[in-house]
Write an enzyme that holds these catalytic residues in place. Structure first.
Site, PDB file in Angstrom:
ATOM      1  N   PRO A   1       0.642   3.566   0.729  1.00 35.07           N
ATOM      2  CA  PRO A   1       2.014   3.938   1.082  1.00 35.07           C
ATOM      3  C   PRO A   1       2.936   2.752   1.354  1.00 35.07           C
ATOM      4  O   PRO A   1       2.552   1.794   2.038  1.00 35.07           O
ATOM      5  CB  PRO A   1       1.846   4.799   2.338  1.00 35.07           C
ATOM      6  CG  PRO A   1       0.454   4.602   2.804  1.00 35.07           C
ATOM      7  CD  PRO A   1      -0.355   4.183   1.611  1.00 35.07           C
ATOM      8  N   ASN A   2       4.142   2.876   0.803  1.00 33.42           N
ATOM      9  CA  ASN A   2       5.258   1.943   1.014  1.00 33.42           C
ATOM     10  C   ASN A   2       5.137   0.610   0.284  1.00 33.42           C
ATOM     11  O   ASN A   2       6.067  -0.197   0.339  1.00 33.42           O
ATOM     12  CB  ASN A   2       5.495   1.689   2.522  1.00 33.42           C
ATOM     13  CG  ASN A   2       5.819   2.969   3.255  1.00 33.42           C
ATOM     14  OD1 ASN A   2       6.731   3.696   2.863  1.00 33.42           O
ATOM     15  ND2 ASN A   2       5.056   3.289   4.282  1.00 33.42           N
TER      16      ASN A   2
ATOM     17  N   ARG B   1      12.673  -5.065   2.758  1.00 35.49           N
ATOM     18  CA  ARG B   1      12.768  -5.362   4.200  1.00 35.49           C
ATOM     19  C   ARG B   1      11.579  -6.231   4.615  1.00 35.49           C
ATOM     20  O   ARG B   1      10.603  -6.335   3.898  1.00 35.49           O
ATOM     21  CB  ARG B   1      12.684  -4.075   5.018  1.00 35.49           C
ATOM     22  CG  ARG B   1      13.909  -3.235   4.935  1.00 35.49           C
ATOM     23  CD  ARG B   1      14.200  -2.515   6.247  1.00 35.49           C
ATOM     24  NE  ARG B   1      14.971  -1.312   6.044  1.00 35.49           N
ATOM     25  CZ  ARG B   1      16.151  -1.243   5.446  1.00 35.49           C
ATOM     26  NH1 ARG B   1      16.699  -2.330   4.981  1.00 35.49           N
ATOM     27  NH2 ARG B   1      16.776  -0.099   5.300  1.00 35.49           N
TER      28      ARG B   1
ATOM     29  N   TYR C   1       6.127  -9.641   4.601  1.00 33.34           N
ATOM     30  CA  TYR C   1       5.571  -9.251   3.297  1.00 33.34           C
ATOM     31  C   TYR C   1       6.070 -10.091   2.126  1.00 33.34           C
ATOM     32  O   TYR C   1       5.690  -9.834   0.982  1.00 33.34           O
ATOM     33  CB  TYR C   1       5.872  -7.766   3.029  1.00 33.34           C
ATOM     34  CG  TYR C   1       5.257  -6.849   4.056  1.00 33.34           C
ATOM     35  CD1 TYR C   1       3.873  -6.766   4.192  1.00 33.34           C
ATOM     36  CD2 TYR C   1       6.050  -6.079   4.905  1.00 33.34           C
ATOM     37  CE1 TYR C   1       3.297  -5.942   5.137  1.00 33.34           C
ATOM     38  CE2 TYR C   1       5.484  -5.239   5.858  1.00 33.34           C
ATOM     39  CZ  TYR C   1       4.106  -5.175   5.963  1.00 33.34           C
ATOM     40  OH  TYR C   1       3.533  -4.356   6.899  1.00 33.34           O
TER      41      TYR C   1
ATOM     42  N   ASN D   1      -5.225  -2.212  -1.944  1.00 27.13           N
ATOM     43  CA  ASN D   1      -4.458  -2.426  -0.715  1.00 27.13           C
ATOM     44  C   ASN D   1      -4.098  -1.030  -0.202  1.00 27.13           C
ATOM     45  O   ASN D   1      -3.111  -0.437  -0.651  1.00 27.13           O
ATOM     46  CB  ASN D   1      -3.197  -3.246  -0.989  1.00 27.13           C
ATOM     47  CG  ASN D   1      -2.430  -3.520   0.294  1.00 27.13           C
ATOM     48  OD1 ASN D   1      -2.711  -2.914   1.333  1.00 27.13           O
ATOM     49  ND2 ASN D   1      -1.459  -4.409   0.245  1.00 27.13           N
TER      50      ASN D   1
ATOM     51  N   ALA E   1      -1.068   1.315   5.120  1.00 18.66           N
ATOM     52  CA  ALA E   1      -1.330   1.866   6.458  1.00 18.66           C
ATOM     53  C   ALA E   1      -2.621   2.683   6.514  1.00 18.66           C
ATOM     54  O   ALA E   1      -3.242   2.801   7.584  1.00 18.66           O
ATOM     55  CB  ALA E   1      -0.144   2.709   6.913  1.00 18.66           C
TER      56      ALA E   1
ATOM     57  N   GLU F   1     -10.625  -5.785  -1.047  1.00 18.19           N
ATOM     58  CA  GLU F   1      -9.457  -5.336  -0.270  1.00 18.19           C
ATOM     59  C   GLU F   1      -8.433  -6.472  -0.217  1.00 18.19           C
ATOM     60  O   GLU F   1      -8.805  -7.623   0.019  1.00 18.19           O
ATOM     61  CB  GLU F   1      -9.943  -5.007   1.146  1.00 18.19           C
ATOM     62  CG  GLU F   1      -8.869  -4.621   2.124  1.00 18.19           C
ATOM     63  CD  GLU F   1      -9.444  -4.416   3.536  1.00 18.19           C
ATOM     64  OE1 GLU F   1     -10.457  -5.077   3.895  1.00 18.19           O
ATOM     65  OE2 GLU F   1      -8.873  -3.618   4.274  1.00 18.19           O
TER      66      GLU F   1
ATOM     67  N   HIS G   1      -4.595  -7.606   1.449  1.00 22.57           N
ATOM     68  CA  HIS G   1      -3.417  -7.372   2.295  1.00 22.57           C
ATOM     69  C   HIS G   1      -2.441  -8.504   2.069  1.00 22.57           C
ATOM     70  O   HIS G   1      -2.831  -9.683   2.095  1.00 22.57           O
ATOM     71  CB  HIS G   1      -3.803  -7.280   3.773  1.00 22.57           C
ATOM     72  CG  HIS G   1      -4.643  -6.084   4.028  1.00 22.57           C
ATOM     73  ND1 HIS G   1      -4.142  -4.811   3.965  1.00 22.57           N
ATOM     74  CD2 HIS G   1      -5.967  -5.964   4.258  1.00 22.57           C
ATOM     75  CE1 HIS G   1      -5.120  -3.949   4.164  1.00 22.57           C
ATOM     76  NE2 HIS G   1      -6.239  -4.623   4.338  1.00 22.57           N
TER      77      HIS G   1
ATOM     78  N   ARG H   1      -1.765  -9.794  13.393  1.00 25.21           N
ATOM     79  CA  ARG H   1      -0.750  -8.784  13.698  1.00 25.21           C
ATOM     80  C   ARG H   1      -1.213  -7.838  14.825  1.00 25.21           C
ATOM     81  O   ARG H   1      -2.087  -8.187  15.591  1.00 25.21           O
ATOM     82  CB  ARG H   1      -0.367  -8.050  12.412  1.00 25.21           C
ATOM     83  CG  ARG H   1       0.236  -9.020  11.368  1.00 25.21           C
ATOM     84  CD  ARG H   1       0.733  -8.306  10.142  1.00 25.21           C
ATOM     85  NE  ARG H   1       1.852  -7.420  10.466  1.00 25.21           N
ATOM     86  CZ  ARG H   1       2.291  -6.471   9.643  1.00 25.21           C
ATOM     87  NH1 ARG H   1       1.725  -6.293   8.469  1.00 25.21           N
ATOM     88  NH2 ARG H   1       3.298  -5.701  10.018  1.00 25.21           N
TER      89      ARG H   1
HETATM   90  O1  CA2 Z   1      -0.242  -6.561   4.558  1.00 22.15           O
HETATM   91  C1  CA2 Z   1      -0.471  -5.567   3.856  1.00 22.15           C
HETATM   92  O2  CA2 Z   1      -0.606  -5.618   2.640  1.00 22.15           O
HETATM   93  C2  CA2 Z   1      -0.507  -4.178   4.506  1.00 22.15           C
HETATM   94  O3  CA2 Z   1      -1.513  -3.428   3.843  1.00 22.15           O
HETATM   95  C3  CA2 Z   1       0.869  -3.585   4.286  1.00 22.15           C
HETATM   96  C4  CA2 Z   1       1.096  -2.244   4.954  1.00 22.15           C
HETATM   97  C5  CA2 Z   1       0.648  -2.297   6.433  1.00 22.15           C
HETATM   98  O4  CA2 Z   1       0.705  -0.999   6.994  1.00 22.15           O
HETATM   99  C6  CA2 Z   1      -0.753  -2.871   6.594  1.00 22.15           C
HETATM  100  O5  CA2 Z   1      -1.063  -2.947   7.990  1.00 22.15           O
HETATM  101  C7  CA2 Z   1      -0.858  -4.240   5.991  1.00 22.15           C
HETATM  102  C8  CA2 Z   1       2.586  -1.862   4.850  1.00 22.15           C
HETATM  103  C9  CA2 Z   1       3.023  -1.637   3.413  1.00 22.15           C
HETATM  104  C10 CA2 Z   1       4.426  -2.066   3.106  1.00 22.15           C
HETATM  105  O6  CA2 Z   1       5.363  -1.702   4.122  1.00 22.15           O
HETATM  106  C11 CA2 Z   1       6.664  -2.107   4.002  1.00 22.15           C
HETATM  107  C12 CA2 Z   1       7.366  -2.302   5.181  1.00 22.15           C
HETATM  108  C13 CA2 Z   1       8.674  -2.720   5.132  1.00 22.15           C
HETATM  109  C14 CA2 Z   1       9.303  -2.921   3.920  1.00 22.15           C
HETATM  110  C15 CA2 Z   1       8.622  -2.705   2.746  1.00 22.15           C
HETATM  111  C16 CA2 Z   1       7.294  -2.302   2.793  1.00 22.15           C
END
Ligand code: CA2
Length: 144
Positions: A9-10, A17, A22, A73, A76, A97, A99, A106
């Protein structure tokens, strides 16, 4: 060699952002990097992103008998999904995996990874370059 790259997701929102966490690269940049990696390492790469846990589980199941390595990846779902862990165990495909951020530095809630309990290796904090490293690892270890 066939490699499936899965994103949770996301991840499709990358670049819009939180660049400090990221990076500035977008999801389109990540897909372009995967294309380049396929040529560089002479592997076939397919990719899939979903915001839905069950869709990711379905994709892992579909990989059974077809795919030689998985780069995942889970985003969340990393920190919650026993279903993704079980799916990886069920298909038994070598997996790495990735990230984008350095999760170990974090929040406390990001310190557990269920899918990571199956994966051979975790690459974190290397930005989208971590996907390339994961592909290289699988190619080097499981080349056919
Ligand atoms: O660091 C990573 O790749 C994560 O898997 C990214 C996830 C996070 O929940 C993991 O703890 C670590 C978040 C995905 C992307 O989220 C965004 C947040 C803000 C703007 C764009 C994407």
């Amino acid at each position: 060699m066939k490699i499936l790259v899965l994103n949770g997701p996301n991840i499709n929102m990358l670049g819009i952002r939180e660049p400090a966490v990221y990076g500035k690269e977008s999801y389109a940049d990540l897909l372009a990097l995967l294309e380049k990696s396929a040529i560089k390492f002479d592997v076939e790469i397919s990719h899939f992103q979903s915001n839905h846990e069950g869709a990711l589980v379905d994709k892992i199941q579909e990989a059974y008998g077809v795919i030689d390595g998985i780069v995942i990846n889970p985003a969340a779902y990393t920190h919650t999904s026993i279903a993704i862990l079980d799916a990886l165990k069920a298909v038994g495909i070598p997996a790495v995996e990735v990230h984008i951020s350095n999760v170990v530095e974090r929040e406390h809630f990001r310190q557990i990874s269920y899918p990571g309990m199956y994966c051979e290796k975790t690459i974190a904090g290397k930005g989208i370059g971590g996907y390339l490293l994961a592909i290289e690892y699988l190619k080097t270890k499981y080349e056919k």
